[in-house]
Design a protein around this motif. Structure first.
Motif, short mmCIF file in Angstrom:
data_model
loop_
_atom_site.label_atom_id
_atom_site.label_comp_id
_atom_site.label_asym_id
_atom_site.label_seq_id
_atom_site.Cartn_x
_atom_site.Cartn_y
_atom_site.Cartn_z
N ILE B 96 76.25 73.67 44.83
CA ILE B 96 77.43 74.19 45.03
C ILE B 96 78.73 74.08 43.99
O ILE B 96 79.38 74.82 43.71
CB ILE B 96 78.29 73.57 46.44
CG1 ILE B 96 79.27 74.53 46.84
CG2 ILE B 96 78.77 72.31 46.12
CD1 ILE B 96 79.09 75.44 48.11
N CYS B 97 78.31 73.16 43.13
CA CYS B 97 79.23 72.75 41.97
C CYS B 97 79.64 74.07 41.26
O CYS B 97 78.62 74.58 40.48
CB CYS B 97 78.65 71.56 41.33
SG CYS B 97 79.79 71.23 39.88
N PRO B 98 80.62 74.41 41.17
CA PRO B 98 81.04 75.74 40.42
C PRO B 98 80.70 75.69 39.02
O PRO B 98 80.26 76.60 38.31
CB PRO B 98 82.59 76.23 40.61
CG PRO B 98 82.88 75.39 42.03
CD PRO B 98 81.98 74.30 41.99
N TYR B 134 87.21 69.27 39.38
CA TYR B 134 88.17 68.46 40.57
C TYR B 134 88.28 69.62 41.46
O TYR B 134 89.25 69.50 42.21
CB TYR B 134 89.26 68.05 40.00
CG TYR B 134 89.16 66.95 38.75
CD1 TYR B 134 88.81 65.53 38.89
CD2 TYR B 134 89.29 67.53 37.50
CE1 TYR B 134 88.67 64.85 37.98
CE2 TYR B 134 89.11 66.66 36.44
CZ TYR B 134 88.71 65.48 36.51
OH TYR B 134 88.56 64.65 35.30
N CYS B 135 87.27 70.21 41.91
CA CYS B 135 87.47 71.06 42.97
C CYS B 135 87.33 70.48 44.15
O CYS B 135 87.73 71.09 45.29
CB CYS B 135 86.73 72.23 42.85
SG CYS B 135 84.94 72.16 42.99
N GLY B 136 86.17 69.68 44.25
CA GLY B 136 86.10 68.82 45.74
C GLY B 136 84.94 69.71 46.56
O GLY B 136 84.80 69.00 47.53
N MET B 137 84.42 70.55 45.97
CA MET B 137 83.17 71.24 46.80
C MET B 137 82.23 70.21 47.04
O MET B 137 81.62 70.20 48.26
CB MET B 137 82.81 72.40 45.83
CG MET B 137 83.88 73.38 45.52
SD MET B 137 83.79 74.54 46.93
CE MET B 137 83.87 76.09 46.02
N CYS B 138 81.85 69.28 46.06
CA CYS B 138 80.81 68.70 46.41
C CYS B 138 81.00 67.46 47.65
O CYS B 138 79.91 67.39 48.39
CB CYS B 138 80.53 67.71 45.15
SG CYS B 138 81.94 66.87 44.40
N GLU B 139 82.15 67.12 47.69
CA GLU B 139 82.80 66.30 48.69
C GLU B 139 82.60 66.91 50.02
O GLU B 139 82.12 66.32 51.01
CB GLU B 139 83.95 65.79 48.40
CG GLU B 139 84.64 64.75 49.69
CD GLU B 139 85.95 64.47 49.44
OE1 GLU B 139 86.51 64.38 48.18
OE2 GLU B 139 86.81 64.14 50.44
S1 SF4 Z 1 84.43 68.02 41.98
FE1 SF4 Z 1 82.47 68.01 42.62
S2 SF4 Z 1 81.82 70.31 43.07
FE2 SF4 Z 1 83.88 70.38 41.91
S3 SF4 Z 1 83.32 70.66 39.81
FE3 SF4 Z 1 83.54 68.46 40.25
S4 SF4 Z 1 81.49 67.64 40.52
FE4 SF4 Z 1 81.26 69.92 40.75
#
Ligand code: SF4
Ligand code: SF4
Lengths: 425, 188
Positions: B96-98, B134-139
């Motif tokens: 998912i990590c953009p 720092y989008c937080g998608m991973c979380e």
């Molecule tokens: S916050 Fe997580 S999903 Fe978003 S860019 Fe960073 S590592 Fe990837």
């Protein structure tokens, strides 16, 4: 005498331009950033100081960021001087010099202190004591528009080009108001030599603050018998001052008239394609023009180097009417202080007033200021002439003529508005 | 919605002069300047200003105390109450990590391990902080709540390699996290 004159001129040129004005240019960029920051509840550059840690000391000296201009200069010199491939090289290289040079050249007629006597020679504290002071400044300062226009054209891309065109049109419009607005002043003084104008003001009261004359200060009884005309003249001189100051704002491309480099519409305006020291030269030119403008306003309207309020003759003159030896220094200090105060005023206005729309700018220049300045000339002429032509003539011819001119100006303004409305609908 | 015709307000003659408005503006900015110089700028106290204006002087003063709980800082891996790594290397976050900041090398858990039933754990887990946005998608995507965005924000390094957080580093930043996140809390 001639040899001495050359030496004295060289010292004046070096001392005034290189030791006073160039640092002043540098520090007005710093002042701009600090003052704007304070006006907007920010801090501004407060870090750059002496990097004492490099030499093994415990702490850096911050000095309120006063070394910032130096760091900026070093940065400007060390950055890559990039010339895009699509520009007209020769003009592209000439343009920054054309903007910076006129401002520095026009400094030479500004008197920055009273005359000082050294070794029996009287040295006037002005680099070139010529009889056409303000005209010289207008002639030279308006050359700086070539720099901007050339920069816009030579950059060969649309935003600088638009900036150049705007600057050209703006300079022409405001040059007229600028020129016309000093005419009442020149009518009053009857001479164009700036040092003489300042000397006169030192003795007889500043143009905008005629609180004293050769008969003593405001409290002095004789003052009120001789100064009625001075007070009446305050009206045209006030208008002059207003139009002149605003036109100087426009001439130096300062906010609210900074359309040539309007960031929101034109990226960076005429200097979009410039980098490193060439860009810095444009900047320096702008600030130098601002300093010359402030110095000119101070010289013409606010008594140049004189302390004012009768203090000059009271404190600094000997009984024979000569300046005491330290008078020159104090006068230079007074001139500098007034100029700096005016620069701060420039900055203050810049960070308060929003930018004009371009048509508003043109309308203000051609319809309002042009007419106002013209009318002002008649008004000043009438007030100056009234004691000479007598009361009857003043009421019979002078005032009707004035009213007719005023009506004429008013209808020209109105006609313009009607035409504009007709176009809109 | 219907078209609303906005009428230009009619100005009085003195408003046409614009000068009173400019004067008013000058006074307003002057007021700000004076308040700012006296250390009494509007809102300075709430923003914990350094004294001049409302600005905080960064390296000396920090915003940490005011950071909200949901602040999205450096992403990091966490262990659960038994100090066992939560991540099962399903690689959902990697996919998912953009900006493709995460690189996972999945590994198997040996059958003699007490947690053998989990089957998988990451062998290598790198997050490239130069890429991370720092989008937080991973979380959000992690089914095991193994990865969280922490409140650290001052990630610096002098080389690209230094900016890649490996597994040990990620666990060091993440620490132990107990219980469920709000996302999984059915009461909320
Ligand atoms: S916050 Fe997580 S999903 Fe978003 S860019 Fe960073 S590592 Fe990837
Ligand atoms: S951190 Fe979460 S989403 Fe990423 S691999 Fe591990 S368990 Fe899967």
């Amino acid at each position: 005498m001639d040899f001495f004159f050359i030496i004295a001129s060289a010292v004046k040129i070096f001392g005034f331009t290189f030791l006073v004005i160039l640092p002043l240019v540098a520090y007005s960029t710093y002042a701009e950033r600090r003052v704007s920051a304070v006006l907007q509840d920010r801090v501004g550059p407060n870090r750059v100081g002496i990097p004492a840690t490099l030499f093994g000391f415990k702490k850096d000296l911050k000095l309120f960021g006063l070394i910032q201009p130096l760091a900026d200069g070093v940065k400007g010199l060390l950055k890559e001087d990039f010339t895009p491939a699509h520009v007209r090289k020769s003009f592209y290289w000439m343009a920054p010099a054309f903007t910076a040079a006129p401002a520095f050249v026009s400094l030479c007629v500004i008197p920055f202190g009273s005359a000082v006597t050294i070794f029996g020679y009287e040295i006037k504290m002005v680099i070139a004591d010529i009889g056409v002071g303000p005209l010289f400044i207008f002639a030279i300062a308006s050359l700086s528009v070539y720099g901007i226009t050339l920069a816009g054209w030579a950059s060969n891309s649309k935003y600088p080009f638009l900036g150049g065109v705007r600057s050209c049109a703006q300079m022409i419009s405001y040059e007229i108001a600028l020129g016309l607005s000093v005419i009442p002043v020149l009518l009053f003084f009857g001479k164009l030599n700036l040092s003489d104008i300042v000397t006169y003001q030192a003795a007889n009261g500043w143009l905008l603050l005629p609180l004293w004359n050769e008969n003593g200060t405001l409290i002095h009884e004789a003052y009120w018998q001789t100064s009625s005309q001075q007070w009446l003249l305050l009206l045209p001189m006030g208008i002059s001052f207003f139009v002149f100051t605003t036109s100087i704002f426009a001439e130096t491309n300062r906010m609210p008239f900074d359309l040539p480099e309007c960031e929101t519409e034109l990226v960076g305006g005429y200097h979009t394609e410039y980098s490193s020291m060439k860009f810095a030269l444009f900047f320096m030119g702008e600030y130098a023009a601002m300093i010359v403008g402030s110095a000119l306003i101070v010289t013409i309207f606010l008594g140049g180097w004189s302390l004012g309020f009768g203090l000059d003759s009271a404190l600094l003159q000997t009984s024979e009417g000569d300046w005491k030896w330290y008078a020159g220094l104090i006068h230079m200090g007074a001139f500098l202080a007034k100029t700096v105060a005016f620069i701060i005023f420039f900055i203050w206005v810049r960070w308060t007033v929003p930018r004009f729309r371009y048509d508003q700018l043109m309308k203000l220049g051609w319809v309002v200021f042009f007419e106002l300045a013209l009318f002002n000339i008649f008004l000043a002429a009438l007030i100056i002439a009234a004691p000479h032509i007598g009361l009857l003539n003043t009421f019979l011819f002078g005032i009707p003529a004035l009213v007719i001119t005023a009506l004429l100006m008013f209808f020209i303004t109105k006609a313009n508005e009607v035409r504009r409305k007709a176009k809109v609908t | 919605m219907a078209i609303v015709k906005v009428k230009r307000p009619k100005l009085y003659w003195y408003e046409h002069l614009y000068l009173p408005a400019i004067l008013k503006g000058l006074i307003i900015t002057l007021k700000h300047a004076i308040a700012s110089l006296r250390g009494k700028a509007q809102g300075g106290k709430e923003l914990a200003s350094s004294g001049l204006g409302v600005t905080m002087q960064y390296p000396e003063q920090k915003w940490d105390a005011q950071l909200p709980e949901y602040y999205r800082g450096v992403p990091a891996l966490v262990t659960d109450e038994q100090k066992r790594e939560r991540c099962v290397s399903c690689q959902l976050c990697e996919f998912i990590c953009p900006p493709k900041a995460i690189t996972i090398m999945p590994g198997e858990i040996q059958s003699e391990d007490p947690w053998a039933k989990v089957e998988k754990a990451p062998q290598k887990f790198d997050i490239d902080m130069i890429r991370c946005i720092y989008c937080g998608m991973c979380e959000e995507v992690c089914p095991e709540q193994a990865i969280f965005l922490r409140q650290d924000y001052a990630m610096t390094g002098v080389s690209r390699l230094e900016m890649v957080n490996d597994k040990d580093r990620l666990y060091e930043i993440g620490g132990i996290r107990e219980g469920l996140v709000n996302k999984w809390n059915e009461l909320k």
